[in-house]
Write an enzyme that holds these catalytic residues in place. Structure first.
Site, PDB file in Angstrom:
ATOM      1  N   LYS A 108       0.854  -1.184   0.000  1.00 44.35           N
ATOM      2  CA  LYS A 108       0.000   0.000   0.000  1.00 44.35           C
ATOM      3  C   LYS A 108       0.890   1.234   0.000  1.00 44.35           C
ATOM      4  O   LYS A 108       1.788   1.371   0.837  1.00 44.35           O
ATOM      5  CB  LYS A 108      -0.871   0.010   1.265  1.00 44.35           C
TER       6      LYS A 108
ATOM      7  N   ASP B 253      -4.376  -3.776   2.022  1.00 46.67           N
ATOM      8  CA  ASP B 253      -5.216  -3.170   3.065  1.00 46.67           C
ATOM      9  C   ASP B 253      -4.687  -3.508   4.455  1.00 46.67           C
ATOM     10  O   ASP B 253      -4.736  -2.680   5.373  1.00 46.67           O
ATOM     11  CB  ASP B 253      -6.660  -3.654   2.913  1.00 46.67           C
TER      12      ASP B 253
ATOM     13  N   PHE C 252      30.471  30.550 -14.236  1.00 47.88           N
ATOM     14  CA  PHE C 252      30.431  29.400 -15.154  1.00 47.88           C
ATOM     15  C   PHE C 252      31.120  29.796 -16.459  1.00 47.88           C
ATOM     16  O   PHE C 252      30.574  30.562 -17.247  1.00 47.88           O
ATOM     17  CB  PHE C 252      28.996  28.933 -15.409  1.00 47.88           C
TER      18      PHE C 252
ATOM     19  N   ARG D  58      26.783  34.941 -11.320  1.00 48.93           N
ATOM     20  CA  ARG D  58      25.412  34.546 -11.628  1.00 48.93           C
ATOM     21  C   ARG D  58      24.716  34.069 -10.353  1.00 48.93           C
ATOM     22  O   ARG D  58      25.357  33.798  -9.344  1.00 48.93           O
ATOM     23  CB  ARG D  58      25.395  33.429 -12.688  1.00 48.93           C
TER      24      ARG D  58
ATOM     25  N   ASN E 192      19.394  22.797 -11.915  1.00 45.67           N
ATOM     26  CA  ASN E 192      19.916  24.160 -12.014  1.00 45.67           C
ATOM     27  C   ASN E 192      18.736  25.063 -12.374  1.00 45.67           C
ATOM     28  O   ASN E 192      18.333  25.142 -13.534  1.00 45.67           O
ATOM     29  CB  ASN E 192      21.015  24.220 -13.074  1.00 45.67           C
TER      30      ASN E 192
END
Lengths: 304, 304, 304, 304
Positions: free
Chosen positions: B18, B64, B162, B179, B254
């Site tokens: 379940k 169940d 980067f 950045r 990112n």
């Protein structure tokens, strides 16, 4: 609004604009950075029959321009609060473009807290606890500011009952004398301030902060016989404590927590173990007004 | 696993149970209440060929029943931590049901904080800041505990560059020397503890709390030249500081924040106004291991 | 993989790329237009130790470039099928970039049908009935193609039973001799084709179409004593009828439809009125293999 | 509405009920089964001051009872259409409970098609192509039926232009003479039928089917100079062709498909390759009315 005699159809209320422009504004206080993170939706109305009937865009400021304006204004004016930023935008569109008679700016603000220990100046984690929202409508004559919050999930683990209700052929619910009461608060409140001459605007941030606190306090401190009573307690607490607010609407889903029947396993469940259900849920909605104030928040607004 | 000679098809790895049983457990410390709020998913494996081939349920404990067991155990044992609760459940299914050889319990825990001012004892608001998760696998011989968190959104508004990357015919990206770096942290870490005789279990709550702090600190304190570097900094910080953890996997989207070009409006954008994009997004994923440890966290687990 | 002697931590499996690039390709056959609508995710692996340890991007082709490549390839090569498009991309990255040793391309395809009556050539509505998916992995030596579909909701309103299961202290479920069986099919199948010399690729579109049909037919035509049996019936039907497929994994939530007890209202419910529940749900997962084939589809893939 | 002299706050518009009751109704025509799958939300209003002020539930029919009523009515009356089922429920609550003066029933209907080949009588797959919705309001004096659909995604790959618009300081958008036009149709239309004596109710299913077809046809066949024009074309087509409908409101997001600039790769993009963007999006909303009819569909309804 318009009539087009050759047809049986005519144009009614209409609006257009750019929805969900995501703008993040970084402000530098020396090495210490501050962040504002908004989702801005613009809706403009005015003399727009032609564009609907013939496709003539002569009166249409492109939605791309409304997006650009959001970014340019973030630079030119900064973002002090969603209400203030919305006011600047709403006035701009109505003032600067003759065919535009009404501007509605909707803003969601996502909040961030500092992380990384003492001395970190530019690192943030997004917080929970609900999303702040604001809506500003300006039509050249008046201004209406509605603020609010949504997706604030709260729960009382006791001090909630539900009994003495009407019963008909289809009623099977047992009365409850100690239950969990949980909801996702979605609310909008309307400021009386309308930008009239001489009127001083509320301190939007302080008003938001205090209203949020009153809502939480009223939820926590109300011994509840119905979610309606809790809702009214929350709404009236705001009206009674924040004179700058004339109207508040709340939409409170009753997030059911059902006591699990453990007796088949030979166990007693003394209000300890609950199943948190998804659907269906109760939904309780109401407006609370300052005496004499007019109801102007649309019923659907708290469902958005 | 099974062979069914009359057919060309045979059964491979399989499991059932379940999923997403939502259990809320209230504990009373006098008038002061405590809340634990979990989403529990059970997956059982074992001698299950017949049910696939013929539909015979002789070896099948109903899903169940696994749901009922979650509720009953919440009463009988309480919920001290998701890891501990998962251990109790996993051992129970394997121990008590002969055909079941392996149990995997996955748990999400939603956290709450107190509201309503001093003295309120039973009122809570759900917090943000990510969701704690745990996975316990027990197969009768050994036990494996994986913990983690997901949906923790973090952002550095500077100290990220980067550049110096490979370029091919399809490369147009300009190099970035300042950045925003933002991500939604999804991570899982594996404990070396395997429930061997004499072994002491970690303090699950303390380990979670400290690991989370190391992840946030490493994110905030890494001057980043690539999200890969930040990821490795976060993972290695955990391995180096938490001896109870042998392996950690991170999946870091990112979440691009693009500097808006405001020059058409005669405005300079000195790293102030950004567009927060939805899709596409970069996706950086890696495992960091303690030297000598085996990699056992599935690559997809941090995408769930 | 890498070793970093100064530290106790080392890098394990890692990958990176641009996820969820949304590309729509229109092809014109005179006035008649055709549409292909994909969501493409690229994950690249290879010689990536440096970027993790020092942030040097010398071996990193930017994720932005992988996005650009998707768009450029849509123009240069068109999109005949998600599998074929994935093959082109996967080979490209591994072939053209020395540090990249392995590329995994995942694609979702959204389908459209023509609207607007006879003669309309360029108007479409998006269809439901599940989303087609494909995954191509290429590592320079071999290629693996996995296809599949997800979010295909199906229901049998009878011919489903569930009884004869194990019972323990926590079992309360009554046996069912006529129940609704409903599920959201999520499945992935693996082709034996590995791009070896002389091997002919399957007709991807025909194979997808026929496999989908077999899955639906097997679901509809199986008189079911358990969802496991239905699952195996679906998987084995595919293995037996589609020789190009060696392995299939299915993840089938048991979307419970509970018969509502109407007896308190003096009404009988002869399998007529059901409550469609959200959570919890059963979750049945298994792999079905061609005899002799190796299991290579990760267990988590059908949960994504 | 109410006045509470001891306070400055008073209660305004309010409603309550059970939202999102999921009912599935199976009907047997011999071995051939039929399925109706609804999501029903009930909102009741009336003499509800006391429950808000004191928590007295004496006038409150529990939301649990409204849920039970949905299930019982599905048995007692069957489900012929969402409109008809909503009418039965709305009248019932107002008629049978004195304090309840107004009932609003909102329904979503999910559609299914037969699967499994010729002769299969009880196997279904859920279809896409939008969700049918209906809203019935009854207040003892009158009745209002609003129907509609949502999440119907459509696209024209040509015959759409956008130029000749207003330009200001913030306008950078280039004019477009051949663009993709795509939207998710969300619409609600209001029937003139008010259940007055002697009035015959529309054939709800036929009206829904034909209105949907007119909307699709108008979208496909309009050569568009603005999405506003397309919207008006869709709305007026309905008003002109369906005399039983007096008012229609549409909310059409402009799902931007941006032509990708392939020139850096030496490739021309002759309206072939597009980026399907998520946010922000244009949002065009309007009401179209039959001449002389009153506007009564709330502006927010098509945003739900």
């Amino acid at each position: 609004m318009s009539e087009n005699p050759a047809r049986t159809a005519r144009l009614g209320q209409n609006q257009y604009g750019k929805a969900e422009t995501r703008v993040v504004r970084i402000t530098r206080d020396g090495d210490r950075h501050h962040i504002k993170d908004l989702n801005v939706s613009v809706a403009l109305s005015g003399d727009m029959d032609d564009v609907h009937h013939s496709g003539s865009n002569a009166n249409v400021l492109p939605t791309d321009t409304t997006k650009n304006t959001v970014y340019a204004f973030a630079k030119e004016h900064g973002i002090s609060s969603p209400e203030e930023f919305g006011l600047l935008l709403a006035r701009h569109f109505v003032t600067s473009q003759e065919p535009i008679r009404r501007a509605r700016i909707r803003i969601e603000e996502y909040s961030w807290e500092r992380i990384g220990g003492p001395g970190t100046q530019h690192s943030f984690a997004r917080t929970g606890g609900g999303t702040r929202v604001a809506q500003v409508v300006h039509d050249g004559e008046g201004t209406e500011v509605v603020a609010g919050l949504k997706d604030l999930t709260v729960l009382n683990s006791t001090d909630s009952e539900f009994w003495g209700y009407r019963k008909d052929r289809y009623t099977t619910l047992p009365e409850a004398h100690d239950r969990i009461l949980a909801t996702d608060v979605s609310t909008r409140w309307r400021y009386s301030w309308a930008d009239a001459e001489g009127e001083t605007a509320p301190d939007w941030d302080a008003s938001y902060r205090e209203t949020r606190r009153h809502l939480l306090d009223a939820f926590a401190q109300t011994y509840s016989f119905s979610l309606q009573q809790t809702l009214y307690g929350m709404g009236s607490r705001v009206i009674e404590n924040r004179p700058e607010i004339d109207e508040i609407r709340l939409s409170l889903p009753n997030k059911h927590h059902f006591l699990v029947d453990l007796s088949p396993f030979g166990l007693e469940n003394d209000n300890e173990v609950y199943f948190a259900a998804d659907r269906p849920y109760g939904l309780i909605e109401a407006t609370v007004l300052r005496d004499g104030a007019e109801a102007r928040i649309p019923a659907e607004l708290t469902n958005l």
